[in-house]
Design a protein around this motif. Structure first.
Motif, PDB file in Angstrom:
ATOM      1  N   UNK A 170       0.832  -1.205   0.000  1.00  0.00           N
ATOM      2  CA  UNK A 170       0.000   0.000   0.000  1.00  0.00           C
ATOM      3  C   UNK A 170       0.862   1.249   0.000  1.00  0.00           C
ATOM      4  N   UNK A 171       0.197   2.373  -0.150  1.00  0.00           N
ATOM      5  CA  UNK A 171       0.847   3.669  -0.280  1.00  0.00           C
ATOM      6  C   UNK A 171       1.698   4.022   0.943  1.00  0.00           C
ATOM      7  N   UNK A 172       1.460   3.368   2.072  1.00  0.00           N
ATOM      8  CA  UNK A 172       2.255   3.647   3.271  1.00  0.00           C
ATOM      9  C   UNK A 172       3.729   3.300   3.088  1.00  0.00           C
ATOM     10  N   UNK A 173       4.021   2.484   2.080  1.00  0.00           N
ATOM     11  CA  UNK A 173       5.412   2.131   1.800  1.00  0.00           C
ATOM     12  C   UNK A 173       6.173   3.288   1.158  1.00  0.00           C
ATOM     13  N   UNK A 174       5.450   4.277   0.673  1.00  0.00           N
ATOM     14  CA  UNK A 174       6.059   5.370  -0.084  1.00  0.00           C
ATOM     15  C   UNK A 174       6.336   6.551   0.836  1.00  0.00           C
ATOM     16  N   UNK A 175       7.559   7.032   0.812  1.00  0.00           N
ATOM     17  CA  UNK A 175       7.900   8.214   1.598  1.00  0.00           C
ATOM     18  C   UNK A 175       7.204   9.433   0.999  1.00  0.00           C
ATOM     19  N   UNK A 176       6.898  10.381   1.849  1.00  0.00           N
ATOM     20  CA  UNK A 176       6.279  11.617   1.387  1.00  0.00           C
ATOM     21  C   UNK A 176       7.372  12.498   0.795  1.00  0.00           C
ATOM     22  N   UNK A 177       7.433  12.528  -0.534  1.00  0.00           N
ATOM     23  CA  UNK A 177       8.435  13.315  -1.247  1.00  0.00           C
ATOM     24  C   UNK A 177       7.777  13.992  -2.441  1.00  0.00           C
ATOM     25  N   UNK A 178       8.570  14.772  -3.144  1.00  0.00           N
ATOM     26  CA  UNK A 178       8.050  15.427  -4.336  1.00  0.00           C
ATOM     27  C   UNK A 178       7.806  14.431  -5.460  1.00  0.00           C
ATOM     28  N   UNK A 179       8.414  13.276  -5.400  1.00  0.00           N
ATOM     29  CA  UNK A 179       8.268  12.257  -6.439  1.00  0.00           C
ATOM     30  C   UNK A 179       7.231  11.198  -6.052  1.00  0.00           C
ATOM     31  N   UNK A 180       6.323  11.532  -5.162  1.00  0.00           N
ATOM     32  CA  UNK A 180       5.365  10.569  -4.629  1.00  0.00           C
ATOM     33  C   UNK A 180       4.499   9.935  -5.720  1.00  0.00           C
ATOM     34  N   UNK A 181       4.037  10.708  -6.685  1.00  0.00           N
ATOM     35  CA  UNK A 181       3.166  10.184  -7.728  1.00  0.00           C
ATOM     36  C   UNK A 181       3.873   9.103  -8.550  1.00  0.00           C
ATOM     37  N   UNK A 182       5.112   9.348  -8.945  1.00  0.00           N
ATOM     38  CA  UNK A 182       5.852   8.334  -9.704  1.00  0.00           C
ATOM     39  C   UNK A 182       6.102   7.086  -8.869  1.00  0.00           C
ATOM     40  N   UNK A 183       6.358   7.280  -7.585  1.00  0.00           N
ATOM     41  CA  UNK A 183       6.566   6.124  -6.710  1.00  0.00           C
ATOM     42  C   UNK A 183       5.273   5.330  -6.538  1.00  0.00           C
ATOM     43  N   UNK A 184       4.157   6.040  -6.478  1.00  0.00           N
ATOM     44  CA  UNK A 184       2.857   5.376  -6.392  1.00  0.00           C
ATOM     45  C   UNK A 184       2.589   4.554  -7.660  1.00  0.00           C
ATOM     46  N   UNK A 185       2.851   5.129  -8.816  1.00  0.00           N
ATOM     47  CA  UNK A 185       2.672   4.403 -10.084  1.00  0.00           C
ATOM     48  C   UNK A 185       3.566   3.162 -10.147  1.00  0.00           C
ATOM     49  N   UNK A 186       4.789   3.311  -9.676  1.00  0.00           N
ATOM     50  CA  UNK A 186       5.719   2.176  -9.674  1.00  0.00           C
ATOM     51  C   UNK A 186       5.223   1.071  -8.741  1.00  0.00           C
ATOM     52  N   UNK A 187       4.701   1.455  -7.571  1.00  0.00           N
ATOM     53  CA  UNK A 187       4.177   0.466  -6.632  1.00  0.00           C
ATOM     54  C   UNK A 187       2.981  -0.267  -7.234  1.00  0.00           C
ATOM     55  N   UNK A 188       2.040   0.471  -7.809  1.00  0.00           N
ATOM     56  CA  UNK A 188       0.871  -0.159  -8.433  1.00  0.00           C
ATOM     57  C   UNK A 188       1.311  -1.107  -9.543  1.00  0.00           C
TER      58      UNK A 188
END
Length: 197
Positions: free
Chosen positions: A41-59
């Motif tokens: 889930x999104x909790x694995x992603x640090x809150x950064x300026x690149x959050x959207x790309x990290x979210x896409x990569x996780x999905x």
């Protein structure tokens, strides 16, 4: 994507982060883990300026995703507005699925029947799995979506009970405030399922 789905290891969980959803969150982790999946889930992603790309990569790293769109009401805190994260993440998934990854399978959860026909009418034709806002309802919805005759409802409830005990223990040990308890539970769910085997 409705219908019977073959379970795999990685599943992206998209759900509301609020105290009322806590038990359903634990049920999502317990249910997917009992079905042999690895919840992400999104909790694995640090809150950064690149959050959207990290979210896409996780999905994109997951073969399946589960999107709970049951929070459509206005938030009680000011400013009063609905949460758009869940439908936004579903939209990202659908855009990616259609163009880049047709093998990614998705399901939608809802608390109430027929409400999604009004709240997200573009999904008409895709039936959400209804959980009625209960742990048992959510576990049954997962069993219906990821048909696995080997995993019983009792297995899923046992995993849920063990995960719930772990959650209480971790919260007590770490003296976590109510808003922090979400972090880290997908890995706890996986460990608990390994303990059952």
């Amino acid at each position: 994507m409705s219908g019977k789905l073959k379970a795999t290891r990685a599943v992206f969980l998209n759900f509301p982060f609020d105290v009322r959803y806590r038990n359903l969150y634990l049920a999502l982790i317990a249910g997917t883990t009992a079905l042999g999946m690895k919840p992400r889930c999104v909790l694995e992603i640090e809150t950064t300026t690149d959050r959207l790309n990290r979210l896409l990569k996780l999905i994109s790293s997951c073969q399946y995703s589960i999107h709970d769109l049951s929070r459509v009401q206005l938030d009680a805190a000011a400013p009063r507005c609905p949460r758009f994260n869940m439908p936004f993440e579903l939209g990202l998934t659908l855009a990616r699925t259609g163009r880049l990854d047709p093998n990614h399978h998705w399901i939608v959860l809802e608390e109430r029947p027929y409400r999604i026909q009004k709240s997200l009418s573009d999904l008409n034709g895709y039936d959400p799995y209804i959980h009625n806002g209960t742990v048992t309802g959510l576990l049954q919805a997962l069993r219906n979506a990821f048909h696995n005759p080997v995993v019983s409802m009792a297995d899923m409830k046992t995993t849920y009970t063990l995960l719930q005990l772990s959650a209480k223990g971790l919260k007590s040990e770490n003296d976590w405030p109510g808003s922090v308890w979400w972090r880290g539970f997908p890995s706890v769910g996986s460990r608990r399922e390994q303990d059952l085997r």
